[in-house]
Design a protein around this motif. Structure first.
Motif, PDB file in Angstrom:
ATOM      1  N   GLY A  45       0.818  -1.212   0.000  1.00 35.45           N
ATOM      2  CA  GLY A  45       0.000   0.000   0.000  1.00 35.45           C
ATOM      3  C   GLY A  45       0.854   1.265   0.000  1.00 35.45           C
ATOM      4  O   GLY A  45       0.550   2.229  -0.715  1.00 35.45           O
ATOM      5  N   ALA A  46       1.915   1.260   0.784  1.00 38.78           N
ATOM      6  CA  ALA A  46       2.803   2.427   0.837  1.00 38.78           C
ATOM      7  C   ALA A  46       3.476   2.664  -0.512  1.00 38.78           C
ATOM      8  O   ALA A  46       3.693   3.817  -0.915  1.00 38.78           O
ATOM      9  CB  ALA A  46       3.853   2.241   1.932  1.00 38.78           C
ATOM     10  N   ILE A  47       3.787   1.591  -1.231  1.00 34.25           N
ATOM     11  CA  ILE A  47       4.398   1.739  -2.554  1.00 34.25           C
ATOM     12  C   ILE A  47       3.420   2.405  -3.513  1.00 34.25           C
ATOM     13  O   ILE A  47       3.796   3.298  -4.285  1.00 34.25           O
ATOM     14  CB  ILE A  47       4.903   0.378  -3.078  1.00 34.25           C
ATOM     15  N   VAL A  48       2.153   1.994  -3.485  1.00 34.43           N
ATOM     16  CA  VAL A  48       1.147   2.625  -4.354  1.00 34.43           C
ATOM     17  C   VAL A  48       1.017   4.107  -4.001  1.00 34.43           C
ATOM     18  O   VAL A  48       0.992   4.968  -4.894  1.00 34.43           O
ATOM     19  CB  VAL A  48      -0.218   1.918  -4.251  1.00 34.43           C
ATOM     20  N   GLU A  49       0.970   4.424  -2.722  1.00 31.38           N
ATOM     21  CA  GLU A  49       0.891   5.825  -2.308  1.00 31.38           C
ATOM     22  C   GLU A  49       2.127   6.600  -2.767  1.00 31.38           C
ATOM     23  O   GLU A  49       2.019   7.746  -3.219  1.00 31.38           O
ATOM     24  CB  GLU A  49       0.718   5.915  -0.797  1.00 31.38           C
ATOM     25  N   ALA A  50       3.300   5.983  -2.685  1.00 30.36           N
ATOM     26  CA  ALA A  50       4.527   6.647  -3.120  1.00 30.36           C
ATOM     27  C   ALA A  50       4.511   6.909  -4.622  1.00 30.36           C
ATOM     28  O   ALA A  50       5.021   7.940  -5.085  1.00 30.36           O
ATOM     29  CB  ALA A  50       5.740   5.801  -2.731  1.00 30.36           C
TER      30      ALA A  50
END
Length: 194
Positions: A45-50
């Motif tokens: 999820g953090a990768i998608v947000e990044a």
């Protein structure tokens, strides 16, 4: 998981042939340091947000007040600042919950863009949908120009299918892999011109 990471590395380096060593190394180290499925899901999820942050000029903008990552949406009315909070009273599903933030948001003084990010469109659930509906209605009531996006690194059609499950129609926009590629490709072209 090691085999999955190797397949990802092979595919990633085929598409992006130069300057990928550090990205590949960092990604593999991050996934290999996860100790549970929950940690892997959080990292994904953090990768998608990044990626979304990267689409909108990168981390440098997060230091400005008009950008936010995991941000509350606050509205000033007269001399009062109001945080838009969705308080779930129905609890129709186990996943239903209160919601206080957007994954990523941008306000330029005249227009806002607000993003809810999910790795898989099927994980767009009740609390995300209800918060974004609430946010949209509160902004509409006050006359603020805005757009609300549901984001996933999947095709826009898959996001639309999930949004249709909640009868969200065309007022909520899908932001999928094609949108991400288009913006990042445009940014690469602009860098070459500078």
């Amino acid at each position: 998981m090691v085999n999955d990471l190797q397949v990802w590395e092979n595919n990633f380096t085929k598409i992006y042939s130069t300057g990928t060593y550090n990205i590949v190394k960092l990604t593999k180290e991050a996934f290999l340091s996860c100790t549970s499925k929950d940690e892997i899901d959080s990292l994904r999820g953090a990768i998608v947000e990044a990626i979304i942050i990267g689409c909108f000029e990168g981390h440098e903008n997060l230091k400005f007040e008009n950008f936010g990552w995991g941000a509350s949406v606050n509205i000033r009315e007269d001399d009062t600042e109001i945080q838009l909070k969705y308080l779930c009273s129905q609890r129709e599903k186990d996943e239903c919950d209160n919601r206080l933030t957007v994954d990523f948001g941008y306000w330029d003084g005249n227009h806002g863009q607000f993003f809810e990010c999910k790795v898989e469109p099927k994980t767009i659930g009740c609390k995300e949908v209800n918060y974004m509906k609430y946010l949209k209605e509160e902004l509409r009531k006050r006359g603020f120009s805005h757009e609300i996006f549901f984001v996933s690194p999947k095709p826009e059609s898959a996001i639309l299918l999930q949004l249709d499950n909640y009868d969200l129609g065309p007022t909520f926009k899908p932001f999928g892999i094609n949108s991400m590629r288009a913006i990042l490709k445009q940014k690469q072209k602009l860098k070459k011109c500078v």
